[in-house]
Design a protein around this motif. Structure first.
Motif, PDB file in Angstrom:
ATOM      1  N   TRP A 168       1.406  -0.568  -4.591  1.00 34.30           N
ATOM      2  CA  TRP A 168       1.040   0.856  -4.660  1.00 34.30           C
ATOM      3  C   TRP A 168       2.220   1.731  -4.279  1.00 34.30           C
ATOM      4  N   GLY A 214       4.980   2.257  -6.880  1.00 38.48           N
ATOM      5  CA  GLY A 214       4.745   2.920  -8.146  1.00 38.48           C
ATOM      6  C   GLY A 214       3.568   2.433  -8.977  1.00 38.48           C
ATOM      7  N   CYS A 215       2.700   1.585  -8.427  1.00 36.99           N
ATOM      8  CA  CYS A 215       1.585   1.088  -9.220  1.00 36.99           C
ATOM      9  C   CYS A 215       0.305   1.856  -8.892  1.00 36.99           C
ATOM     10  N   SER A 216      -0.501   2.084  -9.929  1.00 30.96           N
ATOM     11  CA  SER A 216      -1.859   2.534  -9.678  1.00 30.96           C
ATOM     12  C   SER A 216      -2.652   1.314  -9.214  1.00 30.96           C
ATOM     13  N   ARG A 240       1.951   6.036  -4.805  1.00 30.95           N
ATOM     14  CA  ARG A 240       3.000   5.934  -5.807  1.00 30.95           C
ATOM     15  C   ARG A 240       3.619   7.275  -6.148  1.00 30.95           C
ATOM     16  N   MET A 245       8.484  -0.112 -12.282  1.00 23.72           N
ATOM     17  CA  MET A 245       7.167   0.519 -12.282  1.00 23.72           C
ATOM     18  C   MET A 245       7.280   2.024 -12.517  1.00 23.72           C
ATOM     19  N   ASN A 246       8.418   2.592 -12.146  1.00 22.88           N
ATOM     20  CA  ASN A 246       8.597   4.024 -12.354  1.00 22.88           C
ATOM     21  C   ASN A 246       9.289   4.325 -13.678  1.00 22.88           C
TER      22      ASN A 246
END
Lengths: 267, 350
Positions: free
Chosen positions: A170, A173-175, B73, B102-103
Motif C-alpha cells: 500500500w 503505491g498499490c490500491s 499510496r 507501481m507508480n
C-alpha cells in the motif's frame, strides 16, 4: 533409543498399512480378474495381471458420460469453493469483526447436518428451482460440503502471510486490490491450488447427495452405485480402483501444501 | 518542501487512549526520532502518518498539503518496516523497483534510481537473488533501498534495526545516518532504543503514555530532561533521583546544603557521571552494592539515603560491595523537579 525407534517404525508401518493395504487389494481385484478376487487365502502378489477387467469396466455403457458429469460437478464445486471460500478466509484472517469466532464455528456446523436428513427437502427444492438432475445442483451441494475446508484453510493461508507485506505494498503505491493481486495472491497461490484440488476431491468422492439429486445425469460415484450393485465382484473392484486413482494422484500432488496448512511441519 | 505538521492527532482504540492530542512539526530534511517505551504510541503515530491507521481526530500535513484522508499510496512517502517486509516472491531488483513500477515510472528512470539506491546500500551484487537467499542485515538493506529508490520526500522507519544483532546494528546505524544525510530526506524514525535515537537524530520526541513528554536535540534532552520520565528513560545509566523536602529555602543532602527552588516537595535529578568523589564532610555517603567495570568507566550501583543510585566512576577506581564512598554533584548539573507533577522546574528559577 532403539526400542523407541522400533516403536516409531512399527507405528509408521501400521499407518502405511492402514491406508495402503486396502488400496492394494482393490488394485489387485481390479487387475487380477475373477480368480484373484475369489481366491482364498488372499495373495498379495497376483500370478497374472491383465487390464481386461478395467477395460471392460470402462466399456460399460454410461461410464464415460458419468465421468464427464463428475468432472463437471467437481470443477464447478472447486470454482464455487474458491470464489466463496477465499474471500471469506481473507476476511477471517485480516479483519476483526464482531462474531468472527462464532462464524468460524458456524462454518463447521454446516457439516453437522447429515445429508440423509436433508435429502428429501433438498430434492423437492431442487425440483422447484429446476436444479434437479443437473450438475449445477449437485455442485452446489458439494460446495456446501467443501466450503468449510476452503474457508478455514484459506484463512490460515492468509494468516500466514504477514500483514506488513500488504502494508508495504500500500505504502509503495498499490490500491488494496492491487496489493492483493501483486503480493498476497502470489504468496498464497500454492496453498489456494491445494485447497481447490481438495474441494475437487471432496466432490469427486461424494456419493450420497449425488445419488439422491440425480436420475439420468449421474456422477460417476452415483452411477457406479447403481450399476455395480448388480455386477460381478471383480468389476466392482475395477470401478473402485478407477474412482480411487484420481483422488490419490491429486492428494499426492498437493501433499506438501495440505501438510503445511494442517500445521504439520514439512517444509 | 516536505515538512510534516502533526496537528492535534489523537487515537483511541475502544476505551484505550493510544495518543492524546499530539502536536509536532518536523522540518524539511530533518531526522526526527520518536522515542519511548513499548506501548507509548510511537508506532501508532508513525502508522497514522503513513495512513495505515486512521486517527480519531486531528490532521497530518506534508508540505502544507492535508493528507489526513488519503490512502497510503497517495501520500508520497516511503516506509521501512520492523520485519523488513521484503517481498519473498520477488528478486531484490523487483523489490527495490517495486515503488517506482507501481507508480508507473518509466523504465529508464526506474533502472537509474534502482542502481543508485542499490549502490548506496551496497546490495548491487544481490540484485538478482531472492530475499530468502540473503541474511537479515542484507534484507534490511533491501528494505531501505526499496524505500530510498522512490526518492521519497518523507521516509518513515519503524524500528528498522531492532531485528539485527548488536554489531550489525551499530554498523547499519552509522551507515543509515550517512545515507539519509546525503539523500536529504525528511525522516521519522521510531525506536525504543535511546542510543539509536541519540546517535541518529537531529531532534528526539520522547513519548510516554500517548503524550509527547519532550522534544529537543539529543544533547538537550540528555542534559535538561523536561520530566522525571525523560530523565529516567534517556541515558544509560538513567538519571538518579532523590525525593527531598525543602526547609528555609534550602535542602540538605548529607553534609551538603543546597539552595532550592521555591517548591516544598522536590526531586533532585543528577546523572551518574555528574557526581564526583569527595571527602566525607563535603558530600553524601554512598554504599556500594555492585561494581561493574565497563572498560571506559566503572559503573557503581548502591544506596544513598535509601535511594538506589548509579554512579559513573573512573575506570581505575577500585571498589567492592560494602565500601562507603562520598560524592557530591558537580556544580550546575543538578536538575530540580517538582515531586507532585514530575516536571522540571525551569532553569531560571531561584
Amino acid at each position: 533409543m532403539t526400542v523407541r525407534r522400533g516403536i516409531f517404525l512399527s507405528g509408521v508401518a501400521m499407518l502405511c498399512a492402514w491406508t495402503l493395504v486396502p488400496i492394494w487389494l482393490v488394485a489387485l481385484g481390479a487387475v487380477g480378474g475373477r480368480d484373484v478376487v475369489n481366491a482364498w487365502p488372499k495373495t498379495f502378489f497376483p500370478g497374472s495381471t491383465s487390464l481386461a477387467t478395467l477395460r471392460a469396466f470402462l466399456d460399460v455403457q454410461g461410464v464415460w458420460s458419468a465421468t464427464l458429469v463428475s468432472v463437471e460437478v467437481a470443477v464447478l464445486c472447486m470454482a464455487f469453493s474458491l470464489l466463496l471460500g477465499a474471500p471469506a478466509g481473507y476476511a477471517l484472517a485480516r479483519y476483526n469483526f464482531r462474531g468472527a469466532t462464532t462464524y468460524r464455528l458456524l462454518i463447521l456446523l454446516t457439516r453437522a447436518f447429515p445429508v440423509g436428513i436433508l435429502a428429501l427437502p433438498l430434492a423437492i427444492t431442487f425440483i422447484r428451482l429446476d436444479l434437479y438432475d443437473r450438475p449445477l445442483g449437485v455442485a452446489l451441494i458439494h460446495t456446501a460440503l467443501a466450503l468449510p475446508f476452503a474457508v478455514l484453510v484459506s484463512a490460515s493461508l492468509f494468516q500466514a502471510i504477514p500483514r506488513e507485506f500488504e502494508e508495504a505494498a500500500w505504502v509503495f503505491g498499490c490500491s488494496r486490490l492491487r496489493a492483493f493481486l501483486r503480493v498476497v495472491l502470489p504468496l498464497a497461490l500454492p496453498g489456494i491450488a491445494a485447497t481447490a484440488i481438495f474441494a475437487f476431491v471432496i466432490s469427486w468422492n461424494e456419493v450420497f447427495a449425488a445419488a439422491v439429486l440425480t436420475v439420468r445425469h449421474r456422477t460417476l460415484t452415483a452411477y457406479l452405485l447403481t450399476v455395480l450393485a448388480e455386477s460381478p465382484l471383480h468389476v466392482q473392484f475395477a470401478g473402485g480402483f478407477v474412482l480411487i486413482v484420481p483422488s490419490v494422484v491429486f492428494i499426492f500432488l498437493v501433499r506438501k501444501h495440505l501438510f503445511a496448512m494442517w500445521g504439520i511441519a514439512n517444509r | 518542501m516536505a515538512d510534516i505538521l502533526i496537528d492535534g492527532i489523537a487515537k483511541t482504540f475502544g476505551r484505550t487512549v493510544a495518543l492524546e492530542r499530539v502536536d509536532l512539526r518536523i522540518a524539511d530534511g530533518e531526522f526526527l526520532a520518536l522515542l519511548g517505551p513499548s506501548g507509548c504510541g510511537k508506532t501508532t503515530l508513525l502508522r497514522i502518518i503513513a495512513g495505515l491507521e486512521t486517527q480519531s481526530s486531528g490532521r497530518v500535513l506534508i508540505g502544507g498539503r492535508d493528507i489526513s484522508a488519503l490512502p497510503p499510496r497517495k501520500r508520497g512517502l516511503a516506509m521501512v518496516f520492523q520485519n523488513y517486509a521484503v517481498f519473498p516472491h520477488m528478486t531484490v531488483r523487483d523489490n527495490v523497483s517495486f515503488g517506482l513500477r507501481m507508480n508507473g515510472a518509466e523504465p529508464a528512470r526506474t533502472a537509474r534510481q534502482v542502481e543508485r539506491a542499490a549502490a548506496l546500500l551496497q546490495i548491487g551484487p544481490y540484485l538478482d537473488r531472492y530475499p530468502g537467499q540473503l541474511s537479515g542485515g542484507q534484507r534490511q538493506r533491501v528494505a531501505v533501498a526499496r524505500a530510498l529508490a522512490v526518492e521519497p520526500a518523507v521516509l518513515l522507519m519503524d524500528e528498522p534495526l531492532s531485528n539485527l544483532d548488536a554489531l550489525l546494528r551499530l554498523e547499519m546505524r552509522a551507515e543509515l545516518k550517512s545515507v539519509l544525510h546525503a539523500a536529504g530526506t525528511t525522516t521519522v524514525y521510531v525506536t525504543h532504543d535511546q542510543t539509536e535515537a541519540m546517535g541518529l537524530s537531529d531532534r528526539i520526541a520522547v513519548l510516554h503514555a500517548g503524550r509527547i513528554e519532550q522534544i529537543g536535540t539529543p544533547a538537550d534532552i540528555y542534559a535538561h530532561p523536561a520530566t522525571m520520565f525523560v530523565g529516567g528513560f534517556v541515558g544509560s545509566p538513567p538519571m538518579n533521583f532523590f525525593a527531598l523536602q525543602r526547609h528555609n529555602n534550602v535542602v540538605q543532602l548529607g553534609a551538603l546544603t543546597l539552595p532550592a527552588p521555591p517548591v516544598d516537595k522536590l526531586v533532585l535529578g543528577i546523572r551518574g557521571e555528574d557526581l564526583e568523589e569527595c571527602s566525607p564532610e563535603a558530600g553524601f555517603p554512598f554504599t556500594v552494592q555492585v561494581a561493574e567495570p565497563m572498560g571506559s568507566h566503572l559503573l557503581l550501583t548502591g544506596m544513598a539515603f535509601e535511594h538506589r543510585l548509579r554512579v559513573v566512576a573512573p575506570a581505575d577506581r577500585q571498589a567492592s560491595p560494602g565500601l562507603v564512598m562520598h560524592f557530591r554533584p558537580l556544580p550546575g548539573r543538578i536538575r530540580w523537579m517538582d515531586a507532585a507533577t514530575g516536571a522540571a522546574i525551569a532553569k531560571g528559577a531561584p
